[in-house]
Design an enzyme around this catalytic site. Structure first.
Site, PDB file in Angstrom:
ATOM      1  N   GLU A   1       0.839  -1.196   0.000  1.00  0.00           N
ATOM      2  CA  GLU A   1       0.000   0.000   0.000  1.00  0.00           C
ATOM      3  C   GLU A   1       0.877   1.249   0.000  1.00  0.00           C
ATOM      4  O   GLU A   1       1.737   1.416   0.855  1.00  0.00           O
ATOM      5  CB  GLU A   1      -0.869  -0.052   1.262  1.00  0.00           C
ATOM      6  CG  GLU A   1      -1.473   1.251   1.674  1.00  0.00           C
ATOM      7  CD  GLU A   1      -2.068   1.188   3.086  1.00  0.00           C
ATOM      8  OE1 GLU A   1      -1.941   0.142   3.765  1.00  0.00           O
ATOM      9  OE2 GLU A   1      -2.646   2.192   3.497  1.00  0.00           O
TER      10      GLU A   1
ATOM     11  N   ASP B   1      -0.674  -1.047   6.013  1.00  0.00           N
ATOM     12  CA  ASP B   1      -0.439  -0.446   7.318  1.00  0.00           C
ATOM     13  C   ASP B   1      -1.283  -1.118   8.396  1.00  0.00           C
ATOM     14  O   ASP B   1      -2.344  -1.650   8.126  1.00  0.00           O
ATOM     15  CB  ASP B   1      -0.816   1.048   7.284  1.00  0.00           C
ATOM     16  CG  ASP B   1       0.212   1.858   6.517  1.00  0.00           C
ATOM     17  OD1 ASP B   1       1.332   1.349   6.326  1.00  0.00           O
ATOM     18  OD2 ASP B   1      -0.120   2.988   6.116  1.00  0.00           O
TER      19      ASP B   1
ATOM     20  N   ASP C   1      -3.284   0.005  10.462  1.00  0.00           N
ATOM     21  CA  ASP C   1      -4.333   0.903  10.980  1.00  0.00           C
ATOM     22  C   ASP C   1      -5.652   0.616  10.264  1.00  0.00           C
ATOM     23  O   ASP C   1      -5.749  -0.331   9.477  1.00  0.00           O
ATOM     24  CB  ASP C   1      -3.910   2.371  10.805  1.00  0.00           C
ATOM     25  CG  ASP C   1      -3.669   2.716   9.343  1.00  0.00           C
ATOM     26  OD1 ASP C   1      -3.989   1.892   8.465  1.00  0.00           O
ATOM     27  OD2 ASP C   1      -3.157   3.822   9.078  1.00  0.00           O
TER      28      ASP C   1
ATOM     29  N   ASP D   1      -7.333   2.186   7.897  1.00  0.00           N
ATOM     30  CA  ASP D   1      -7.279   2.259   6.440  1.00  0.00           C
ATOM     31  C   ASP D   1      -6.581   1.042   5.857  1.00  0.00           C
ATOM     32  O   ASP D   1      -7.017   0.471   4.865  1.00  0.00           O
ATOM     33  CB  ASP D   1      -6.521   3.516   5.997  1.00  0.00           C
ATOM     34  CG  ASP D   1      -7.445   4.723   5.943  1.00  0.00           C
ATOM     35  OD1 ASP D   1      -8.669   4.519   6.124  1.00  0.00           O
ATOM     36  OD2 ASP D   1      -6.935   5.835   5.730  1.00  0.00           O
TER      37      ASP D   1
END
Ligand code: 0RA
Length: 657
Positions: free
Chosen positions: A426, A499, A501, A503
């Protein structure tokens, strides 16, 4: 159903002892993590379900006890306790202490435990600190206890019972010396029990968690018809579920299916209650009969206009189809990468014949439904034609072609798919670090930008226009959808690196949805992985270590504190150290990585990419039905079920499919 067979102890084949199981547990249960742990439960429950398949059991009660043990209770025949003539000990003891003893007699039945999970309850016994079994049989209650698989004493009669309440009750405590985790997950167990209750409508499954105070009862009088409705809970079916039942050559078959307004094909197949994720002869038989029967009916009844250029293909009859196929086979042969593909060739024609006959009958009797379905399939065929044109257009631009690899792919230098892997990363900055940090001989990097298209809501022609998807298709090099050919895959591992998190987890789900819907073979073959970047870096003086979760962080902190006698620890950002290097020398410092981009190439390599030291999670589809449900819930149209799902699972950061 086979006749009740007169079991005698000599039918049990004796193979070998249980030391082998304790020495190499993963050989028998797959792994020693949470998955293997839950295999223990499956094994005992499957045995109880075998009794139901044989016509002797209608209830399973599973309890997660407060002390971390599990109890599984059934109303089957009870494990026999008479003395085994060769072994000179009770059949119960043989079943519990000899590998494969349980499944080797009584071939005249449909067995879960003879098939895939098929390791036998003795494996559960071998991997338990202790196990206690109570048998009700012939009016008596018998008991035996074991430690790490060894009997503590002979089978003992501990009482009597009245009536016909035969059965088996097994309580076991998984050995913490063997398993990395010994905590059971209610949802994981509930999922399998729900599935079994749908597949065996005569059985009631009770699940009780005494630790968390949770309870569920699964009982579905409609069987697989209810299963299909459950799978389509968030989709709109436009006719009553069609149900087909029949038996040929001792092979009973049940199929339930309906058409909905989605674009996905959702066929779940089972053999003796085992989810055959890779399909096989039963699935082929069904597809063949479906296409032929509908086409015949459409032609006979003039539903396809004479001047129309449309031909209806198999694909057209499967868009928006949700189906459950359940077949019972005496001696199933399982093939394929994960041994979940039915190989018995005779089953194809059995299924084909039954479906052909019964579906024709149904269509004759329900012309209005028949017309609706065929009109829908004609619309699908027209859209497919449009998609084909779109695909040709994209292909002409060579965007899907691995001869024209996408510009942003940093490919590896060796050319051997088995040893090569591609990281789908990403974001450009993480992609940059990954490109510098990788071992370029066998690691390729494909950065993708932000959120890819949600394939759950788009038709194939839209999906093919998406540039991120085009570059993944080209890089992997094996086509897409019905044309996907996993033997052409350019990499042995596809590793998703996003990541840690919200998102990141959304993007990971979008990617998984894409692979699950359009390159499913990659997932069933176990080629898709999720990278595990660390969450924390912990520094004390010159020592620098990484922690991948909160537990690990706390363990490391505890050790460091005991070494430095309780100096204060501070949470600081990596950039603080950059700006203020002297911070580095005082106390213990924890920094939390918010994104992959915060790691430099060397850190990314040593924590997340180096095959010698990294952990990658293999994406497994334990139950295709559950995976489908998760993707539909997370990515489909209905908002309310998605909100409920997210609220219910909010505390778990990751999604297992
Ligand atoms: C061996 C033979 C028979 C049944 C079983 C084992 C059996 C095992 C388990 C494990 C959990 N519940 C179980 N119930 C039964 C056949 C018995 C017969 O033919 O009478």
């Amino acid at each position: 159903m086979p006749n009740g067979n007169n079991y005698t102890a000599e039918n049990i084949n004796v193979l070998k002892g249980l030391e082998a199981v304790r020495k190499r547990p993963a050989m028998y249960i797959g792994d020693i993590g949470s998955r293997g742990l839950h295999h223990l439960i499956n094994e005992v429950v499957d045995n109880a379900i075998d009794e139901a398949l044989a016509g002797y059991n209608d209830r399973v009660i599973l309890t997660l006890n407060k002390d971390g043990t599990v109890t599984v209770e059934d109303r089957g025949r009870g494990i026999p306790v008479d003395i085994h003539p060769e072994e000179k000990r009770s059949a119960l003891e043989v079943v519990m202490t000899v590998l494969h003893a349980g499944g080797k007699f009584d071939k005249n039945s449909y067995k879960v435990s003879g098939g895939l999970h098929g390791v036998g309850v003795s494996v559960v016994n071998a991997l338990s600190e202790w196990l206690k079994v109570e048998i009700r049989r012939d009016g008596n209650i018998y008991f035996q206890e074991y430690r790490c698989g060894d009997p503590v004493a002979d089978v003992k009669k501990i009482g009597t019972y009245k009536g016909d309440a035969t059965g088996t009750k097994i309580t076991f405590k998984p050995d913490k010396e063997i398993f990395k985790v010994v905590k059971f997950n209610f949802e994981t167990i509930a999922e399998r029990m729900r599935e079994l209750a749908y597949l065996n409508k005569e059985v009631t499954m009770f699940l009780k968690d005494e630790v968390e105070n949770l309870e569920e009862t699964f009982r579905f009088k409609g069987g697989i018809i209810d299963f299909v409705k459950y799978l389509d809970e968030n989709r709109e079916a436009f006719h009553k579920t069609i149900y087909i039942e029949g038996e040929k050559e001792d092979t009973p078959l049940e199929i339930a299916f309906e058409y909905n307004s989605s674009f996905t094909e959702n066929i779940h197949t089972y053999v003796n209650n085992i989810n055959t994720i890779e399909g096989g002869t039963h699935l082929v038989g069904f597809k063949t009969a479906l296409t032929r029967t509908f086409n015949n009916y459409a032609n006979k009844n003039g539903l396809i206009k004479e001047n129309s250029k449309i031909t209806l293909t198999g694909e057209d009859f499967r868009e928006g189809l949700t189906a459950v196929i359940s077949v019972k086979v005496m001696e199933p042969q399982f093939e394929g990468q994960t041994k979940t593909k039915l190989g018995n060739s005779e089953v194809k024609s059995i299924v084909e014949t039954i479906v052909g006959e019964k579906l024709s009958e149904y269509l004759e009797e329900n012309p209005a439904v028949a017309k609706k379905i065929i009109e829908k399939c004609i619309r699908t065929a027209e859209a497919r034609e449009a998609a084909r044109k779109a695909r040709d257009l994209v292909r002409r631009k060579n965007a899907l072609d691995s001869l024209h690899l996408p510009g942003k792919l940093a490919d590896c230098s060796i050319n051997d798919p088995e040893h090569c892997e591609v990281y789908i990363v990403e974001g450009d900055s993480a992609g940059g670090s990954a490109k510098q940090g990788r071992d370029r001989r066998f690691q390729a990097i494909l950065p993708i930008k932000g959120k890819i298209l949600n394939v759950e809501k788009a038709k194939l022609n839209k999906i093919l226009e998406n540039t991120e998807i085009q570059s993944m298709v080209a890089a992997i090099g094996a086509g897409i959808g019905d044309e996907f050919d996993s033997s052409k895959t350019r990499y042995g591992k596809i590793i998703l690196m996003t990541d840690a998190d919200v998102d990141g987890s959304h993007i990971r789900t979008l990617l998984l949805t894409f692979f699950y819907r359009h390159m499913k073979d990659l997932i069933t073959a176990g080629k898709v992985y999720i990278a595990q970047p660390p969450l924390y870096k912990i520094k004390k003086g010159k020592e620098e270590v990484y922690a991948f979760d909160d537990d690990e962080r706390d363990k490391i902190l505890k050790r460091m504190r005991s070494e430095s006698k309780g100096k204060e620890d501070k949470i600081i950002e990596p950039k603080d150290i950059e700006e203020n290097p002297e911070l580095n020398t005082k106390g213990i410092f924890i920094s939390r990585y918010k994104g992959l981009g915060e790691m430099n190439p060397e850190q990314l390599w040593s924590t997340t990419m180096n095959p010698e030291t990294r952990t990658v999670l293999q994406v497994n589809v334990e139950s295709a039905a559950a995976a489908d449900k998760i993707f539909e819930t997370l990515m489909g149209d209905a908002v309310e079920p998605r909100r409920e799902f997210i609220q219910k699972h909010a505390k778990y950061a990751k999604i297992d499919v």
